[in-house]
Design a protein around this motif. Sequence first.
Motif, short mmCIF file in Angstrom:
data_model
loop_
_atom_site.label_atom_id
_atom_site.label_comp_id
_atom_site.label_asym_id
_atom_site.label_seq_id
_atom_site.Cartn_x
_atom_site.Cartn_y
_atom_site.Cartn_z
N MET A 103 9.75 27.34 -36.06
CA MET A 103 9.20 28.11 -37.18
C MET A 103 9.11 29.59 -36.83
O MET A 103 8.86 29.95 -35.68
CB MET A 103 7.80 27.58 -37.54
CG MET A 103 7.82 26.27 -38.30
SD MET A 103 6.17 25.54 -38.43
CE MET A 103 5.38 26.65 -39.57
N TRP A 118 7.55 23.06 -34.94
CA TRP A 118 6.65 24.21 -34.75
C TRP A 118 7.33 25.32 -33.96
O TRP A 118 7.21 26.49 -34.29
CB TRP A 118 5.38 23.74 -34.05
CG TRP A 118 4.40 24.82 -33.73
CD1 TRP A 118 4.20 25.41 -32.51
CD2 TRP A 118 3.47 25.45 -34.62
NE1 TRP A 118 3.21 26.35 -32.59
CE2 TRP A 118 2.74 26.41 -33.88
CE3 TRP A 118 3.19 25.30 -35.97
CZ2 TRP A 118 1.75 27.20 -34.44
CZ3 TRP A 118 2.19 26.09 -36.54
CH2 TRP A 118 1.49 27.03 -35.78
N ARG A 119 8.06 24.94 -32.92
CA ARG A 119 8.75 25.93 -32.08
C ARG A 119 9.84 26.67 -32.86
O ARG A 119 10.09 27.85 -32.60
CB ARG A 119 9.36 25.24 -30.86
CG ARG A 119 8.31 24.90 -29.81
CD ARG A 119 8.87 24.14 -28.65
NE ARG A 119 9.87 24.92 -27.93
CZ ARG A 119 10.74 24.43 -27.07
NH1 ARG A 119 10.72 23.13 -26.80
NH2 ARG A 119 11.60 25.19 -26.45
N PHE A 143 -1.28 22.31 -38.19
CA PHE A 143 0.07 21.98 -38.64
C PHE A 143 0.34 20.48 -38.45
O PHE A 143 0.86 19.82 -39.35
CB PHE A 143 1.09 22.81 -37.85
CG PHE A 143 2.52 22.41 -38.06
CD1 PHE A 143 3.18 22.73 -39.25
CD2 PHE A 143 3.22 21.73 -37.08
CE1 PHE A 143 4.51 22.36 -39.45
CE2 PHE A 143 4.55 21.36 -37.27
CZ PHE A 143 5.19 21.68 -38.45
N LYS A 196 4.36 30.45 -39.49
CA LYS A 196 3.19 29.99 -38.73
C LYS A 196 1.90 30.67 -39.19
O LYS A 196 0.82 30.14 -38.96
CB LYS A 196 3.38 30.28 -37.23
CG LYS A 196 4.40 29.40 -36.54
CD LYS A 196 4.50 29.79 -35.07
CE LYS A 196 5.53 28.94 -34.35
NZ LYS A 196 5.67 29.32 -32.94
N TYR A 204 -1.16 28.85 -40.82
CA TYR A 204 -1.84 27.94 -39.88
C TYR A 204 -2.67 28.73 -38.87
O TYR A 204 -3.78 28.33 -38.52
CB TYR A 204 -0.82 27.05 -39.16
CG TYR A 204 -0.01 26.20 -40.11
CD1 TYR A 204 -0.58 25.09 -40.74
CD2 TYR A 204 1.31 26.51 -40.40
CE1 TYR A 204 0.15 24.30 -41.61
CE2 TYR A 204 2.05 25.73 -41.28
CZ TYR A 204 1.47 24.63 -41.88
OH TYR A 204 2.19 23.86 -42.76
N PHE A 247 -1.38 25.04 -34.26
CA PHE A 247 -0.51 23.87 -34.08
C PHE A 247 -1.25 22.58 -34.46
O PHE A 247 -0.68 21.70 -35.10
CB PHE A 247 -0.01 23.80 -32.63
CG PHE A 247 0.80 22.58 -32.33
CD1 PHE A 247 2.04 22.40 -32.91
CD2 PHE A 247 0.33 21.61 -31.47
CE1 PHE A 247 2.81 21.26 -32.65
CE2 PHE A 247 1.07 20.47 -31.20
CZ PHE A 247 2.32 20.30 -31.78
#
Length: 201
Positions: free
Chosen positions: A119, A116-117, A92, A124, A127, A89
């Motif tokens: 994705m 992010w949540r 990202f 992810k 990353y 995270f």
Amino acid sequence: EISNVELVKKIADAWKELPATQKQVYEEARKTDWQRYGEQLAAYKAQLTPAQAAALKEERKNRLAKRRSFRAKRELTVLGKPKRPRSGFNIFVSENFQESEGASPVAKLKQLFDAWRKMSSSQKQPYLQLAEDDKVRYENEMKSWEAKMVELGREDLIRSRRQSPRKKTAETAKQAAKQAAAAKGSSQGKKAKSKLKKSEE
């Protein structure tokens, strides 16, 4: 028009060159001022309630702890301690912070957190892989840094070599199983002995 640092340096140099007889006036003024401060502090403390005094003591304790923590962190920075590994995270956010929408940094972070949540795991993955690589980098840098600290005689800065809780749990389970088996074996042995005695009688 000089900076404050340069000004203080000039004053310090002037103080060093001042004869002891001329310094005496300032020393006497300092002593008088210190005595006045002590009296005022005692009067202030005397008028505090016990709760206020306790709160003041706690505040002072917290301030000192914060200062010690800051000094310790600064010392580690000066000694070149490697930076902690970043999470997927974090990576990202650092890559997308400038382009993200939001009036304030907090709003930008919120927008990135929501993105992010949403994705998928496959989105992810790059990353998370970079985060794994950063963990390896951190471990390698920490090993060489800790070796350097041992050479400098600063073993107090080295991470403790305690086992992780998972390993401890596994070992504890093994030991418990061994103890149970031993207890079971000894109880079976006692039963066999008592049977043998009865048959002999």
